[in-house]
Motif scaffolding. Structure first.
Motif, short mmCIF file in Angstrom:
data_model
loop_
_atom_site.label_atom_id
_atom_site.label_comp_id
_atom_site.label_asym_id
_atom_site.label_seq_id
_atom_site.Cartn_x
_atom_site.Cartn_y
_atom_site.Cartn_z
N VAL A 123 -8.29 -3.30 9.54
CA VAL A 123 -7.31 -3.81 8.58
C VAL A 123 -6.47 -2.66 8.05
O VAL A 123 -5.24 -2.75 7.92
N ASN A 124 -7.15 -1.54 7.78
CA ASN A 124 -6.46 -0.36 7.27
C ASN A 124 -5.39 0.13 8.23
O ASN A 124 -4.28 0.43 7.84
N ASN A 133 -3.88 -1.50 10.71
CA ASN A 133 -2.78 -2.44 10.83
C ASN A 133 -1.87 -2.39 9.62
O ASN A 133 -0.65 -2.49 9.73
N ASN A 134 -2.49 -2.25 8.45
CA ASN A 134 -1.69 -2.22 7.23
C ASN A 134 -0.88 -0.94 7.14
O ASN A 134 0.30 -0.96 6.81
N VAL A 166 3.15 0.14 6.14
CA VAL A 166 3.44 0.70 4.82
C VAL A 166 4.79 1.43 4.88
O VAL A 166 5.09 2.10 5.86
N THR A 180 -5.47 5.72 3.43
CA THR A 180 -5.26 4.69 2.42
C THR A 180 -5.78 5.16 1.07
O THR A 180 -5.10 5.04 0.05
N SER A 226 8.72 -7.12 3.99
CA SER A 226 8.03 -5.94 3.48
C SER A 226 8.75 -4.69 3.94
O SER A 226 8.88 -3.70 3.22
N LEU A 232 1.70 -3.99 0.41
CA LEU A 232 0.33 -4.20 0.87
C LEU A 232 0.00 -5.69 0.91
O LEU A 232 -0.50 -6.22 1.90
N ASN A 276 1.92 -7.42 3.63
CA ASN A 276 1.40 -7.09 4.96
C ASN A 276 0.09 -7.79 5.24
O ASN A 276 -0.10 -8.35 6.31
N VAL A 277 -0.80 -7.74 4.26
CA VAL A 277 -2.12 -8.32 4.49
C VAL A 277 -1.99 -9.82 4.74
O VAL A 277 -2.55 -10.36 5.70
N LEU A 293 -0.27 -10.31 8.23
CA LEU A 293 -1.12 -9.98 9.36
C LEU A 293 -2.21 -11.05 9.53
O LEU A 293 -2.55 -11.43 10.64
#
Lengths: 439, 462, 301
Positions: free
Chosen positions: A261-262, A264-265, A269, B182, B380, B444, B447-448, B451
């Motif tokens: 998930v990280n 892909n995110n 960004v 992150t 986004s 964020l 995107n979340v 996705l």
């Protein structure tokens, strides 16, 4: 039988009625069909048309920057001016008033210009860098002193703009950077064959400068090169390592889900956020220098890693499981299977992904603004920690500059940047075509 | 030795370790009856040795490099005079900077006091001492590693498993970098944001209608304390992103549909790469184009029809940003449209539906979740886009919905507040971090969600 | 107008191709050599019908360079069920897809010969496939309801063709189609729920309802029961039997029992050739050709 005949007739009637109705609406439906198709074609044309306009606009604005105006003068290296007291030591030669040599030679050509202000206006036709050119000539060859030589001097940006037709002569004098008289002088010089245009070598060999005619992109190109080198060295192995682990070894659990998930995110960004990361972590926390290509490379690495990882994983998944089974069946360990068979087979895909990531990194500027790579830097960087700027940031800086002459230089820098990008992407496409394998 | 030469030396030693380790494995094997008696290949023993030589030394080097500057500063700062040490921390920092500059031979601000001179001398002495001890320590560690590894090499040593274990740990480390990134982002914006919210209440920031972050440097200057109401920035961002999406969504979607459903093969092979070029053009180029070509064009056009258009209108930035996003929307839509099974199209065609009817009434509804996900991702992107707005949108925080006026955006403000000289304590700089926090959180969430939606959609047709 | 059947080329159609003769041919080629000469020069049995809806003469189909159907002549009789059987890759589905020009959606497919519907050549350049498909409907192997409600699925055809003047008429069409497809009782309380939520058998009946809502003359069914369980299959077969009162049905099937149960005529295809066609009873009790006999007695298939 009559029963079935009846039903057949009924069927036929229904069918006929249906067809009548179908045909009735056909025309309208086909109109809608054509319209929809037109929207599609229009959209594609809009996109491509915009691309064409953009490229033509920039090429049209920028191509002139590859030529530069020079003015040829007969300069008398007057010993009285260079060394009034007759001592020809290095210090004297360095400090001599070469500017007045140029003014003298110009005044000789235009005897009418006698007043101080006229002479200054005459001098403004030649670049500020001209005296340094003379200085260098004399210091290399002191024998010149006392002689007259034909010297090709860089014209000032304003003169250059007039010669290239960028400053229109029709604009009222007050709104122009060159006066009518200066333009008349230029024309005279041109008539006498003393104005010429050469390939603008300085543009590719100099660093930045406040004077447009001296400004070049070499410093920015080198800065970009150092940054990309750092990015490549870091993101390629790390990206492949991460992709290999996630694709070949990682158990499916919450931890790997989180990583996924990280990744892909992070790929989505905004790039400026990575700049803030660089500012807060690399510069403020680790105390790395501002404006250094090394830090820029780190930031771009963090930014491109997700792209590299994602495309490398795609390349790994496209290797069929039968290859792995075959190797494992031979008694190879998991690690051997991966590094002897799977990774080499996926390598073209990984390389392609990395090159595309590098191309993105090359065009990126927002995060670099955050780590201080926007400073005005004249010197060409010599290492990873020298203050420097990058090609796209140089474009940003020049785009902000008020001088008309910077517009063509900005466009020219864009042309160079796009050329690099096209080169990298073609390489990626070539690799993909050459090594693409259908399983 | 400098850090770079030291690094290269360690790597060279490591290679030597590989060769020696491998040779040792052969020797050991010969005593036992050939290579077959070894547990692993000789090369694995070589790698095993190389890791023992290189890895600890490299780790030490890395550790050393990251702590040395702060220790040096600490030691040197100690022998500054007491009155200097009583100064506020920033001033001490400035003095230490002078010391460092003096050592490096750079230009130093102001006069060099004898105190700074001694400190610099001290620094130089310490540094050369550190360099020596660093080289000796690391070389010793490498050699120790070699001796250690060599002692262990025997036919029963499971060298391959050991090596693979190390490789595995390295791979895991690579994959966790995403998480560290992150975390790094969150921490770097969060702390500064918290400091900002101590100075400016969060409600004022989120709901205030006025934004003028210029704070007077001296208390008695005019200008007061600045206003940090970010609503005009949010509306400006939304306005520009909205214009961009109005351009990109229909054009991108229709492009994808045309290329996927209608276009003859040769058109597709030409048009697709051309549109991809649009996606590959750096944003700074779009910004230049928006500021120097599109904005004046819109302005002139507006004036010719008698409208007052700001030279940095939201429209120009939005339009160009929209064009930038077209290929993004179209490639995402293309993916989801192609994921709709052919059976669905066959069903419609067999009923006598035309192509556009099939597309509009069957394919798009079927692909809708995927398309929406793609549009969210594109939004986004539009919100986070920086260069176009920095170059083509204004700086004035107008609270307006009129696309012909100049507005500013979150990203523009982040750039203007952070570029140039900055003190890390003023609310002005800290405000940039608060804005970044908002930007990061909003993108964020988008995107979340996007996705997740796209992933669900894909699973549906797999 | 050709525009409505624009060529496409995408992975899904490649997948589709793998069900068609092209790829399988290599596998069956060895067999064909062993029995070469056994495929008759002319189709055995009676290819003509006294009251034909569709008349096919000299039909050849090519996928790129590979020929999938060789010179097929066949009449399709009105209000009758004709089944097409034969081993995998024999071209029966390909032939079926020629009848409403579904092959147009595959880029590389090419059809020669003539196929006429009530006397008009459907491969005429000027012919419009949109009304053609309204007259010749199709039901596919895998149920493929649209991701819409049950009602919308059935209403879709009438809506695009403008068959209903108002909502009342549309409701009427939807209900009667569902009823004829034997689905109305099961779904009448949940017409607004998505069609994809039904069971496989119900979905297939929904697809049949969708096809008959346009009141076509011919319905093509491409192995409509192969994805269904026996009970659902039985329901579909009953339905086919009822539907033949009003429609002409061509069904491709893998199950010989099904062919025997539902059809009046049977055509046996082999490697792209139409080997034998006759009354179903005749084919199953007394086939004339050895290949047909081998197939129906289960020697290969």
């Amino acid at each position: 039988m009559s029963n079935s005949t009846q039903s057949r007739d009924a069927t036929r009637q229904v069918a006929e009625r249906t067809m009548k109705r179908v045909n009735a609406s056909l025309r309208k439906r086909y109109r809608a069909e054509r319209r929809f198709r037109m929207y599609g074609i229009l959209s594609v044309m809009l996109g491509i048309g915009f691309l064409a306009v953009l490229l033509i606009d920039i090429a049209g604005k920028g191509y002139t920057a590859f030529l530069q105006t020079y003015i040829e003068l007969e300069v008398y290296f007057d010993p009285q001016v260079i060394a009034p007291d007759g001592a020809l030591d290095e210090e004297t030669l360095r400090m001599a008033n070469y500017n007045s040599l140029i003014r003298e030679s110009l005044a000789y050509l235009f005897p009418g210009a006698t007043s101080r202000s006229d002479r200054r206006a005459l001098g403004a036709l030649v670049s500020n860098s001209a005296p340094f050119q003379l200085q260098q000539m004399v210091m290399e060859n002191p024998g010149l002193i006392g002689q007259t030589a034909r010297v090709t001097l860089l014209a000032s940006a304003d003169a250059d703009m007039v010669m290239k037709g960028m400053i229109s002569r029709r604009v009222p004098e007050a709104e122009r950077r060159l006066s009518d008289m200066q333009i008349a002088w230029l024309d005279t010089l041109e008539d006498r064959g003393r104005v010429e245009k050469h390939f603008n070598k300085a543009f590719f060999t100099h660093g930045d400068s406040r004077d447009p005619e001296q400004a070049g992109i070499w410093g920015a190109i080198k800065g970009s090169f150092y940054m990309l080198a750092v990015t490549l060295v870091l993101s390629f192995p790390i990206g492949i390592g991460a992709a290999v682990y996630l694709e070949e070894f990682a158990p499916r659990n919450r931890w790997t889900d989180l990583i996924e998930v990280n990744i892909n995110n992070l790929a989505a960004v905004p790039s400026i956020v990575f700049g803030l990361l660089g500012l807060a972590v690399f510069i403020n926390f680790f105390g790395m220098p501002r404006s250094a290509p090394f830090v820029g490379g780190l930031v771009l690495t963090v930014m491109t890693l997700p792209t590299v990882i994602i495309s490398s994983r795609a390349a790994l998944t496209s290797v069929p499981p039968s290859i792995r089974e075959a190797a494992l069946g031979m008694g190879a360990s998991k690690m051997q299977t991966t590094f002897h068979h799977v990774v080499p087979l996926a390598m073209p895909g990984m390389l392609t992904g990395t090159i595309i990531g590098m191309a993105r990194a090359l065009g990126e500027s927002a995060p670099l603004l955050m780590i201080g790579m926007v400073a005005f830097i004249v010197d060409v960087p010599k290492g990873l920690f020298d203050p420097s700027t990058a090609l796209p940031v140089q474009i940003y800086l020049w785009a902000d500059a008020p001088e008309r002459a910077f517009v063509e230089r900005t466009s020219a820098a864009i042309i160079v940047l796009l050329a690099f990008l096209i080169l990298m992407n073609s390489l990626a496409i070539y690799l993909r075509r050459k090594f693409e394998r259908r399983w | 030795m400098t850090a770079t030469t030291l690094l290269l030396t360690v790597l060279l030693l490591s290679v030597a370790g590989f060769v020696l380790g491998r040779r040792r494995a052969f020797t050991v094997a010969d005593a036992r009856g050939g290579i077959r008696s070894l547990h692993s290949l000789p090369g694995h023993y070589g790698l095993y040795t190389a890791i023992w030589v290189g890895l600890p030394a490299l780790l030490l080097l890395f550790l050393w490099q990251s702590v040395e500057p702060s220790i040096l500063t600490e030691l040197v700062a100690r022998d500054l005079s007491a009155e200097v040490l009583e100064l506020p921390p920033e001033r001490v920092g400035l003095i230490m900077n002078d010391v460092k500059n003096l050592v490096a031979g750079n230009i130093v601000s102001g006069e060099i006091s004898p105190e700074i001179r001694t400190a610099a001398d001290h620094w130089e002495r310490l540094e050369s001492g550190f360099r020596w001890s660093r080289t000796i320590l690391i070389a010793a560690l490498a050699i120790l590693g070699f001796v250690w590894a060599r002692r262990f090499i025997s036919p029963d040593l499971r060298a391959r498993n050991r090596v693979e274990g190390v490789v595995r740990v390295t791979l895991i480390a690579c994959s966790t970098i995403a998480i560290f990134t992150t975390v790094g982002i969150v921490l770097s914006v969060l702390f500064e944001s918290i400091r900002f919210f101590q100075a400016v209440p969060i409600t004022e920031f989120l709901f205030g209608l006025e934004w003028s972050p210029q704070i007077a440097i001296r208390a008695d200057q005019v200008g007061g304390s600045g206003a940090f109401g970010a609503v005009p920035l949010f509306t400006g961002t939304l306005l520009i992103a909205g214009i961009a999406m109005l351009v990109a969504a229909p054009i991108g979607l229709m492009t994808a549909i045309y290329l996927a459903e209608y276009a003859p093969r040769h058109v597709r092979t030409v048009a697709k790469p051309l549109l991809e070029i649009l996606a590959g053009i750096p944003t700074v180029v779009y910004g230049f184009f928006a500021a120097l070509t599109v904005a004046p064009l819109i302005r002139e056009f507006g004036e010719s029809v008698g409208m007052n258009v700001a030279s940095e209108s939201a429209l120009a930035a939005g339009l160009v940003m929209g064009v930038m996003i077209i290929p993004f929307v179209s490639s995402l839509s293309d993916d989801v449209i192609n994921a709709v099974p052919q059976a669905m199209r066959d069903g419609a065609y067999a009923l006598g539906a035309t192509k556009s009817e099939t597309t509009r009434q069957v394919i798009i509804p079927a692909a809708l979740p995927g398309i929406v996900g793609g549009l969210l991702l594109a939004t986004s992107r539009a919100i986070g886009e920086t260069m176009i707005v920095v170059m083509a949108a204004g700086l004035a925080a107008n609270l307006t919905g009129n696309p012909l006026e100049a507005v500013t955006t979150v990203t523009v403000q982040i750039v203007t507040l952070l570029v140039g000289d900055q003190e890390f304590d003023s609310p002005k700089t800290l405000a940039a971090f608060a804005l970044s926090l908002v930007l990061f959180l909003v993108t964020l969430v988008l995107n979340v969600i996007a996705l997740q939606v796209v992933k669900k959609y894909r699973e549906q047709y797999e | 107008m050709e525009s409505s059947v624009m060529k496409r080329e995408r992975p899904s159609s490649e997948q589709e191709l793998s069900n068609t003769p092209v790829k399988r041919k290599a596998a069956s080629a060895a067999m064909s050599e062993a029995r070469s000469g056994e495929i008759p020069k002319e189709t055995i049995g009676d290819i003509s019908h006294p009251d034909p809806v569709m008349v096919c003469r000299g039909v050849n189909v090519f996928y790129a360079d590979k020929q999938a159907i060789f010179d097929v002549d066949l009449d399709i009789g009105r209000n009758q069920v004709i089944s097409m059987i034969g081993p995998s890759g024999c071209g029966k589905s390909t032939f079926l897809r020629c009848l409403n020009r579904m092959n147009d959606t595959i880029d590389i497919a090419r059809v020669t010969g003539s196929i006429s519907l009530d006397g008009t050549d459907i491969y005429d350049r000027k012919l419009d496939v949109v009304p053609l498909r309204a007259r010749v409907g199709m039901v596919f192997q895998k149920p493929n309801p649209f991701p819409k409600s049950i009602y919308e699925n059935v209403a879709y055809g009438p809506r695009i063709h403008g068959l209903a003047r108002d909502k009342v008429e549309l409701d009427e069409i939807v209900h009667s189609s569902l009823e004829r497809a034997g689905l109305l009782k099961e779904v009448k309380d949940r017409l607004e729920q998505p069609g994809t939520g039904l069971s496989g058998g119900q979905q297939q009946r929904l697809c049949i309802a969708r096809a008959i809502a346009v009141s076509p003359e011919v319905i093509l069914m491409d192995e409509p029961c192969s994805a269904l369980d026996p009970i659902a299959t039985a329901r579909i077969e009953d339905l086919i039997d009822e539907l033949k009162e009003n429609y002409t049905i061509c069904i491709v099937t893998h199950s010989m029992q099904q062919a025997a149960r539902v059809s009046q005529r049977t055509a046996y295809f082999h490697l792209g050739y139409l080997v034998e066609v006759d009354e179903t009873d005749k084919i199953f009790t007394n086939p004339s050709h050895k290949l047909t006999e081998d197939y129906i007695t289960g020697r290969f298939g």
